[in-house]
Design a protein around this motif. Structure first.
Motif, PDB file in Angstrom:
ATOM      1  N   ARG A 142     -17.041  70.766 130.076  1.00 33.63           N
ATOM      2  CA  ARG A 142     -15.365  70.899 129.958  1.00 33.63           C
ATOM      3  C   ARG A 142     -14.711  70.195 131.088  1.00 33.63           C
ATOM      4  NH1 ARG A 142     -12.611  72.103 125.189  1.00 33.63           N
ATOM      5  NH2 ARG A 142     -13.531  73.968 124.481  1.00 33.63           N
ATOM      6  N   GLU A 188      -8.455  75.960 124.445  1.00 36.28           N
ATOM      7  CA  GLU A 188      -8.539  74.924 123.329  1.00 36.28           C
ATOM      8  C   GLU A 188      -7.812  75.659 122.217  1.00 36.28           C
ATOM      9  OE1 GLU A 188     -12.122  73.242 122.274  1.00 36.28           O
ATOM     10  OE2 GLU A 188     -11.098  72.057 120.563  1.00 36.28           O
ATOM     11  N   ALA A 221     -16.964  78.434 130.461  1.00 38.56           N
ATOM     12  CA  ALA A 221     -16.907  77.681 129.285  1.00 38.56           C
ATOM     13  C   ALA A 221     -15.911  78.494 128.181  1.00 38.56           C
ATOM     14  CB  ALA A 221     -18.331  77.682 128.686  1.00 38.56           C
ATOM     15  N   LEU A 238     -13.741  71.620 119.873  1.00 43.24           N
ATOM     16  CA  LEU A 238     -14.627  71.234 120.650  1.00 43.24           C
ATOM     17  C   LEU A 238     -15.385  72.557 120.901  1.00 43.24           C
ATOM     18  CD1 LEU A 238     -13.606  68.706 123.597  1.00 43.24           C
ATOM     19  CD2 LEU A 238     -14.858  68.404 121.348  1.00 43.24           C
ATOM     20  N   TYR A 239     -14.542  73.730 120.626  1.00 42.38           N
ATOM     21  CA  TYR A 239     -15.228  75.157 120.962  1.00 42.38           C
ATOM     22  C   TYR A 239     -16.329  75.430 120.012  1.00 42.38           C
ATOM     23  CZ  TYR A 239     -11.675  76.816 117.704  1.00 42.38           C
ATOM     24  OH  TYR A 239     -10.897  76.897 116.531  1.00 42.38           O
ATOM     25  N   ASN A 252     -12.843  77.128 126.380  1.00 38.70           N
ATOM     26  CA  ASN A 252     -12.661  77.352 124.693  1.00 38.70           C
ATOM     27  C   ASN A 252     -11.477  77.991 124.301  1.00 38.70           C
ATOM     28  OD1 ASN A 252     -15.025  76.079 124.405  1.00 38.70           O
ATOM     29  ND2 ASN A 252     -16.293  77.833 124.145  1.00 38.70           N
ATOM     30  N   LEU A 289     -19.964  73.800 124.491  1.00 46.89           N
ATOM     31  CA  LEU A 289     -20.026  72.805 125.746  1.00 46.89           C
ATOM     32  C   LEU A 289     -20.040  73.755 126.892  1.00 46.89           C
ATOM     33  CD1 LEU A 289     -17.462  70.222 124.997  1.00 46.89           C
ATOM     34  CD2 LEU A 289     -19.524  69.951 124.753  1.00 46.89           C
ATOM     35  N   SER A 290     -20.635  73.304 128.007  1.00 41.29           N
ATOM     36  CA  SER A 290     -20.754  74.224 129.034  1.00 41.29           C
ATOM     37  C   SER A 290     -19.402  73.992 129.986  1.00 41.29           C
ATOM     38  CB  SER A 290     -21.847  73.863 129.900  1.00 41.29           C
ATOM     39  OG  SER A 290     -21.762  72.605 130.400  1.00 41.29           O
ATOM     40  N   ALA A 291     -19.086  74.876 130.876  1.00 38.98           N
ATOM     41  CA  ALA A 291     -18.259  74.585 131.911  1.00 38.98           C
ATOM     42  C   ALA A 291     -18.058  73.599 132.272  1.00 38.98           C
ATOM     43  CB  ALA A 291     -18.021  75.713 132.828  1.00 38.98           C
TER      44      ALA A 291
END
Lengths: 161, 137
Positions: free
Chosen positions: B28, A65, A58, B18-19, A62, B23-25
């Protein structure tokens, strides 16, 4: 047995007996918009590994992004792991190891090994003219995105099941 | 540029990053796969079973990912059960499209002039054809 979308299908040529594996989903070029001056994602015809096969965490998603928002999809961006950790609410160690893993898989590119600036691989992410994308790939000597040992092991483990 | 009564705030057309949603992997991965299938532009027909195979997660994880992303409005589910990515999130990645939309909302409408309301000009080919048409016998 009912047919499932996730099943592996094959096409049989009844005349020659040739069997070809068929995927109900056609391979997609992962670009968002195609045009002279619009945002694009990948080079057309690019056959890089799909991001789903990299088994990113995750934090790594992130970071991608965050880098895209900071403009790393068209230029080099200076990255400070402490600031990244603060923005994403992760530890600095996690930020450093995630960035290192993304660099190892060529998701993030550095102009030199000791540089503190990064850019998203222009073969997969690009915002701007298509000619600029080609130039960026040449300038950064952009390699294809490659899964690392961790991703390969996980994929093999799943396929062996 | 002077603000007009119809000026649009560009920021209001974009979603938050979105970060910020933790959100989990797996979530994503599901979102990335739908995006690669063209989910930013059209609804994609998929289900937990297919996502489980494509994203290498269990079916329950894929089901929960779809449910959470739909609950967060990151994915929009239509009446047919197909999933499309929220256009506000899509516009974050497409600044040119965003600018075009805001321009379209603020640009004035087309204003036809007198010539536009007048009869169509006959082309020289049509004039020649009209002169040489013969009656059917």
């Amino acid at each position: 047995m009912t047919a499932r979308r996730s099943s592996r299908y094959a096409v049989l040529n009844t005349e020659t007996g040739e069997v070809r594996t068929a995927d109900p989903r056609e391979p997609q070029i992962p670009f968002n918009f195609d045009g002279k001056n619009y945002t694009m994602c990948a080079l057309p015809g690019e056959t890089d590994v799909p991001l789903t096969e990299l088994f990113l965490s995750a934090a790594e998603w992130n970071i991608i992004e965050c880098m895209k928002s900071a403009g790393a999809d068209h230029t080099l961006v200076k990255v400070n792991p402490a600031d990244l950790a603060l923005s994403l609410n992760i530890s600095e160690t996690t930020a450093k190891t995630s960035v290192a893993r993304l660099v190892a898989m060529h998701v993030l590119l550095k102009p030199t090994p000791r540089a503190g600036v990064y850019q998203l691989n222009p073969r997969r992410w690009w915002r701007g003219k298509s000619s600029g994308q080609r130039e960026a790939c040449v300038r950064l000597r952009a390699p294809a995105i490659t899964p690392d040992r961790k991703a390969k092991e996980r994929l093999n483990k799943i396929k062996d099941k | 540029m002077a603000q007009t009564a119809h000026s649009i705030d560009v920021e209001s057309l974009m979603s938050q990053p979105l970060y910020t949603l933790n959100l989990s992997a797996a979530q994503r991965c599901v979102l990335a796969w739908i995006e690669e299938q063209g989910g930013m532009w059209e609804p994609i027909e998929t289900d937990a079973e297919e996502l489980s195979a494509r994203c290498f997660v269990s079916e329950s994880t894929a089901y929960e990912a779809l449910a959470r992303l739909t609950r967060l409005n990151v994915l929009i589910k239509d009446v047919y059960g197909h999933y499309r990515i929220n256009a506000r999130y899509a516009l974050r990645d497409l600044p040119h499209v965003r600018d075009m939309i805001t321009a379209a909302l603020t640009d004035p409408e087309l204003s036809p002039d007198e010539r536009a309301k007048g009869p169509l000009k006959e082309s020289s080919a049509d004039v020649r054809r009209r002169r040489t048409l013969k009656a059917v016998q």
